[in-house]
Design a protein around this motif. Structure first.
Motif, PDB file in Angstrom:
ATOM      1  N   ARG A   2     -44.584 102.707 -51.122  1.00  0.00           N
ATOM      2  CA  ARG A   2     -44.756 101.914 -49.964  1.00  0.00           C
ATOM      3  C   ARG A   2     -45.772 102.804 -48.815  1.00  0.00           C
ATOM      4  NH1 ARG A   2     -41.407  97.962 -48.733  1.00  0.00           N
ATOM      5  NH2 ARG A   2     -41.277  98.203 -46.471  1.00  0.00           N
ATOM      6  N   TYR A  28     -46.807  98.738 -51.916  1.00  0.00           N
ATOM      7  CA  TYR A  28     -46.519  97.916 -50.764  1.00  0.00           C
ATOM      8  C   TYR A  28     -47.571  98.526 -49.729  1.00  0.00           C
ATOM      9  CZ  TYR A  28     -44.424  95.707 -46.524  1.00  0.00           C
ATOM     10  OH  TYR A  28     -44.073  94.958 -45.674  1.00  0.00           O
ATOM     11  N   PHE A  71     -40.994 103.971 -45.625  1.00  0.00           N
ATOM     12  CA  PHE A  71     -42.464 104.400 -46.253  1.00  0.00           C
ATOM     13  C   PHE A  71     -42.367 105.436 -46.800  1.00  0.00           C
ATOM     14  CE2 PHE A  71     -43.602 101.066 -42.931  1.00  0.00           C
ATOM     15  CZ  PHE A  71     -44.458 100.068 -43.782  1.00  0.00           C
TER      16      PHE A  71
END
Length: 348
Positions: A2, A28, A71
């Motif tokens: 991510r 992502y 993240f």
């Protein structure tokens, strides 16, 4: 993985998004941008943000740890991005490029982000009177607010407790090349625009200053490397020059290369101009050692050709392009004139 990309709606961001989507198809990808230049598209294809999983519109001065939770990596591109803007908005440049950058890195560390990538600049070396290529251990001589903001961030990152997060400061050579949001306030891009719009390139200096360049496609490759850089290759914090020795050019050579590529283009050089102190060559050997599989692969000829093809594709012919939305400072000034942005570059 991510990945959050700040400033993704600028010049480099669209090409980075396209590259990461290609090499990391299952990643992502999230964008985070204030949208100052969202409308400055220079493509006939779909907008690059269609390749993202999510686009958030917000000011990077407002980022907190909650925005970064979950993240794995943060790529921090957002900045007041050149010398003219830095001179016009000096205090804002410090607020965005330095203080907000450090705050985002601290927020990322607090959110247990594993990797932080900071887009720095070789302009931190300033003027190299001796002609020696500058390496990472050489003295710094930032001549502008933009360059000072970049080195101030590097120093702060080096002194910050990163909570185990790996941080990489990529000191990029001067960017060039075609993008979905092209800037023409960069030396090679400017020369190609001049050649196409008027058939004449006017070099305001005597043409002898040295500039290290890097195509935005190669910038994306370097960022890909930094996202996955293991700590043992360079340490927890690493500042590294990013580019190639082959791309250290004198300005006059760039002008003549463009003239060769665009038929019937003339070059005019002001041989009586005073010395331009923004002259430096850069040593990229550390980057070559650390990232052998992510070295620049583009050529000057290919970059010029893509710029020419890309500008022709959007029917570019504006002789007055330095007053257009392809110059970032002009975009900001018009938003302020229309009362959309305040003097601190905050949306009203």
């Amino acid at each position: 993985m991510r990945i959050l990309i700040t400033g993704n709606m600028g010049y480099v961001g669209p090409m980075l998004v396209r590259h990461l989507r290609e090499v990391m198809p299952t990643a992502y990808l999230a964008g985070y941008d204030a949208g100052f230049f969202a409308h400055c598209l220079t493509t006939t294809a779909e907008i690059p943000e269609i390749l993202l999983d999510v686009q958030r519109f917000s000011d990077v001065r407002n980022v907190g740890a909650g925005d970064l939770e979950g993240f794995d990596a943060v790529v921090h591109l957002a900045a007041v991005s050149n010398d003219p803007m830095g001179n016009r908005f000096e205090s804002v440049t410090d607020a965005i490029n330095h203080r907000a950058s450090v705050a985002i890195a601290e927020a990322a560390a607090a959110a247990s982000v594993k990797t932080f990538v900071f887009a720095s600049s070789c302009s931190v070396y300033g003027f190299a009177a001796d002609g020696k290529a500058r390496g990472e251990s050489d003295a710094l001589n930032p001549l502008t607010a933009y360059a000072r903001s970049k080195i101030a961030t590097e120093k702060s990152l080096k002194q910050t407790d990163l909570n185990g997060m790996t941080a990489t400061s990529l000191r990029f050579a001067t960017a060039c090349g075609m993008s979905d949001r092209l800037r023409l306030d960069l030396v090679l891009n400017d020369f190609v625009a001049c050649a196409l719009s008027s058939g004449e390139i006017t070099v305001l200096s005597d043409g002898t200053p040295w500039r290290p360049l890097i195509d935005v496609r190669d910038m994306a490759r370097a960022i890909e490397w930094a996202i996955s850089r293991p700590t043992e290759r360079g340490g927890q914090f690493l500042a590294v020059n990013v580019g190639s020795a082959a791309w250290n050019y004198q300005v006059k050579d760039l002008a003549h290369a463009v003239a060769t590529s665009v038929p019937e283009t003339t070059v005019s050089i002001n041989t009586d101009a005073p010395p331009d102190k923004r002259s430096y060559k850069v040593d990229f050997s550390l980057f070559k050692q650390l990232a052998p599989k992510h070295q620049p692969v583009e050529t000057l000829e290919a970059s010029v050709a893509r710029l020419s093809d890309g500008l022709r594709a959007i029917d570019f012919s504006d002789r007055n392009f330095r007053q257009s939305q392809l110059i970032r400072l002009k975009v900001l000034e018009r938003q302020i004139e229309r009362n959309r942005l305040d003097a601190d570059l905050v949306w009203r």
